[in-house]
Design a protein around this motif. Structure first.
Motif, mmCIF file in Angstrom:
data_model
loop_
_atom_site.group_PDB
_atom_site.id
_atom_site.type_symbol
_atom_site.label_atom_id
_atom_site.label_comp_id
_atom_site.label_asym_id
_atom_site.label_seq_id
_atom_site.Cartn_x
_atom_site.Cartn_y
_atom_site.Cartn_z
ATOM 1 N N GLY A 8 0.695 -1.175 -0.161
ATOM 2 C CA GLY A 8 0.086 -0.012 -0.008
ATOM 3 C C GLY A 8 0.885 1.064 0.023
ATOM 4 N N THR A 12 -0.693 10.741 1.302
ATOM 5 C CA THR A 12 -0.436 12.002 2.315
ATOM 6 C C THR A 12 0.213 12.931 1.273
ATOM 7 N N HIS A 16 6.888 10.447 -4.621
ATOM 8 C CA HIS A 16 8.228 11.062 -5.095
ATOM 9 C C HIS A 16 9.235 10.058 -5.561
ATOM 10 N N GLY A 18 11.479 8.577 -4.292
ATOM 11 C CA GLY A 18 11.973 7.647 -3.048
ATOM 12 C C GLY A 18 11.073 6.548 -3.056
ATOM 13 N N ALA A 23 9.710 1.565 -3.770
ATOM 14 C CA ALA A 23 8.617 0.868 -3.725
ATOM 15 C C ALA A 23 7.932 0.585 -5.212
ATOM 16 N N ASP A 148 12.076 -0.273 7.485
ATOM 17 C CA ASP A 148 11.089 0.484 8.354
ATOM 18 C C ASP A 148 9.809 -0.180 8.621
ATOM 19 N N ALA A 182 18.495 1.525 -2.215
ATOM 20 C CA ALA A 182 18.647 2.139 -1.254
ATOM 21 C C ALA A 182 17.756 3.276 -0.806
ATOM 22 N N VAL A 184 16.175 6.762 -0.371
ATOM 23 C CA VAL A 184 16.574 7.861 -0.810
ATOM 24 C C VAL A 184 16.364 9.116 0.509
ATOM 25 N N LYS A 193 14.869 10.780 6.018
ATOM 26 C CA LYS A 193 14.414 10.175 4.360
ATOM 27 C C LYS A 193 13.492 11.182 3.624
ATOM 28 N N MET A 194 13.633 11.113 2.423
ATOM 29 C CA MET A 194 12.825 12.020 1.671
ATOM 30 C C MET A 194 11.237 11.632 1.972
ATOM 31 N N LYS A 196 7.013 12.798 1.493
ATOM 32 C CA LYS A 196 5.872 13.299 0.798
ATOM 33 C C LYS A 196 5.606 14.456 1.843
ATOM 34 N N SER A 197 5.580 14.399 3.207
ATOM 35 C CA SER A 197 5.137 15.366 4.070
ATOM 36 C C SER A 197 6.492 16.442 4.501
HETATM 37 N N1 AQP Z 1 12.815 8.089 0.954
HETATM 38 C C1 AQP Z 1 12.391 6.912 0.565
HETATM 39 N N2 AQP Z 1 13.180 5.848 0.124
HETATM 40 C C2 AQP Z 1 12.816 4.618 -0.460
HETATM 41 N N3 AQP Z 1 11.502 4.250 -0.284
HETATM 42 C C3 AQP Z 1 10.607 5.059 0.447
HETATM 43 N N4 AQP Z 1 9.411 4.911 0.732
HETATM 44 C C4 AQP Z 1 8.971 6.022 1.349
HETATM 45 N N5 AQP Z 1 9.954 6.930 1.343
HETATM 46 C C5 AQP Z 1 11.029 6.589 0.845
HETATM 47 C C6 AQP Z 1 8.807 3.666 0.290
HETATM 48 O O1 AQP Z 1 7.520 4.043 -0.364
HETATM 49 C C7 AQP Z 1 6.558 3.056 0.097
HETATM 50 C C8 AQP Z 1 4.959 3.815 0.168
HETATM 51 O O2 AQP Z 1 5.313 4.679 1.310
HETATM 52 P P1 AQP Z 1 4.201 5.297 2.392
HETATM 53 O O3 AQP Z 1 3.322 6.323 1.354
HETATM 54 O O4 AQP Z 1 3.364 4.150 2.854
HETATM 55 O O5 AQP Z 1 4.612 6.255 3.579
HETATM 56 P P2 AQP Z 1 5.969 6.672 3.813
HETATM 57 O O6 AQP Z 1 7.161 5.449 4.008
HETATM 58 O O7 AQP Z 1 5.929 7.101 5.335
HETATM 59 O O8 AQP Z 1 6.196 7.489 2.826
HETATM 60 P P3 AQP Z 1 6.713 9.085 3.121
HETATM 61 O O9 AQP Z 1 6.924 9.719 1.544
HETATM 62 O O10 AQP Z 1 7.520 9.356 4.034
HETATM 63 O O11 AQP Z 1 5.130 9.514 3.547
HETATM 64 P P4 AQP Z 1 4.930 10.505 4.746
HETATM 65 O O12 AQP Z 1 5.575 11.914 4.594
HETATM 66 O O13 AQP Z 1 3.404 10.789 4.503
HETATM 67 O O14 AQP Z 1 5.392 9.834 5.954
HETATM 68 C C9 AQP Z 1 6.787 2.373 1.249
HETATM 69 O O15 AQP Z 1 7.320 1.178 0.755
HETATM 70 C C10 AQP Z 1 8.133 3.087 1.772
HETATM 71 O O16 AQP Z 1 9.145 2.071 2.347
#
Ligand code: AQP
Length: 327
Positions: A8, A12, A16, A18, A23, A148, A182, A184, A193-194, A196-197
């Motif tokens: 999933g 949010t 991007h 990352g 994923a 994570d 790796a 991002v 980590k990169m 969305k928020s």
């Molecule tokens: N920086 C990243 N590098 C590699 N993989 C990443 N993922 C997220 N950020 C990076 C992978 O993307 C999938 C979907 O992530 P998500 O939407 O469930 O939530 P997240 O990991 O919390 O992603 P964000 O971008 O950091 O969102 P916000 O800012 O809302 O918390 C996952 O498989 C994740 O590992």
């Protein structure tokens, strides 16, 4: 038997690079060999503060990005989580099997409670149980995740084991498929980590060539003296080059780095170029999909219908096993 895959992504913010290398690119590969269910997990996204007015557009944009990035609705089931109410029903049943102590130990819960101190809600606490329901509703055996998420996946396995032990063999224990790429890091703060928020941290799949180049050129590379170690910002540029460039480019700049002659004025444009090159066709597909009114929502509605066929079947079985149906 084909492996069933579930994963999933939260609506949010803009998807991007990352999310893409960590994923989505991997998801596209998995659809070639497995039966895949991919969900835009809006019920997870509402556990942190959000703008109600923006959520439908965020869901739509996420779907647009996923489709443009190569998810083919003919080869996988793409749907919005809340359109399949069985997710929350199974979550409730699983709540009776999950221990409060285990949920309290979840790192993500601790981090998010710190980040959103004014709104530490029960949904945030229960997030990993809903995640277990997401996965087990489809009896998925493989879950592509980042490192994570391993702790959450272990909880899903534990819940499956407990359910099977108390009520009879019903759910497989899902295994992680660790993403090969790796992590991002944020362009403006490469020790995080990169995300969305985090504004300024990311390059979105919808960014133009010009925006991509500008963002890479501005990426933070120096974070103070680090003896004998590559700084996190430079390391991140290498991560991006590995993900988007060629092995020859990586070797070329690595040799420069080793010789102490690395020039950002060469490395940054090469990274920007490589990212822009891969994102250009995605952006074109995105524009084409967006120009078909109703197209994306129709795909999501059809996906929810397909997901519900499996979800209903699993729920019937789970209710019956737990004694919630008359004989
Ligand atoms: N920086 C990243 N590098 C590699 N993989 C990443 N993922 C997220 N950020 C990076 C992978 O993307 C999938 C979907 O992530 P998500 O939407 O469930 O939530 P997240 O990991 O919390 O992603 P964000 O971008 O950091 O969102 P916000 O800012 O809302 O918390 C996952 O498989 C994740 O590992």
């Amino acid at each position: 038997m084909a492996t069933r895959v579930f994963s999933g992504i939260q609506p949010t913010g803009a998807i991007h690079i990352g999310n893409y290398v960590g994923a989505v690119r991997n998801w596209v590969r998995l659809t070639r060999e497995h039966e895949c269910y991919f969900s835009i997990v809006d019920l997870h996204a509402i556990t942190i503060p959000y703008e109600v007015k923006e959520l439908p557009a965020r869901i739509y944009e996420a779907a647009l990005d996923l489709l443009a990035a190569g998810l083919d609705p003919e080869r996988c089931v793409l749907f919005v989580q809340s359109y399949v109410p069985e997710h929350t029903e199974l979550c409730w049943l699983f709540n009776t099997l999950a221990s409060v102590g285990a949920l309290e130990r979840m790192t993500q819960f601790k981090d998010k409670s710190e980040q959103f101190r004014e709104n530490v809600n029960v949904g945030l606490f229960d997030y990993p149980v809903l995640q277990a329901a997401d996965i087990l509703l489809y009896k998925a055996d493989l879950v592509p995740v980042g490192e994570d998420q391993l702790q959450h996946l272990e909880l899903s396995r534990e819940i499956a084991r407990r359910f099977n032990h108390h009520f009879g063999d019903t759910f497989p224990e899902p295994k992680p498929a660790l993403t090969p790429a790796a992590r991002v890091m944020a362009l403006n703060e490469p020790t995080r980590k990169m995300s969305k928020s985090i504004p300024g941290s990311f390059i979105s799949l919808a960014d133009t060539d010009q925006e991509i180049r500008k963002k890479v050129n501005r990426a933070v590379t120096d974070v103070g003296p680090l003896e004998g170690e590559m700084s996190p910002g430079v390391k991140n540029l290498f991560t991006l080059l590995e993900a988007f460039g060629t092995p020859e480019q990586v070797a070329h700049f690595q040799a420069q780095y080793d010789a102490g002659s690395l020039r950002y004025s060469e490395l940054k444009p090469a990274v920007g170029e490589a990212i822009a090159g891969e994102l250009a066709p995605i952006r074109e597909r995105r524009a084409a999909l967006a120009s078909e009114p109703g197209g994306v929502w129709e795909i999501l509605d059809a996906g929810a219908e397909r997901a519900r066929v499996v979800a209903r079947r699993t729920m019937e079985e789970a209710r019956e096993r737990m004694g919630l149906r008359r004989k």
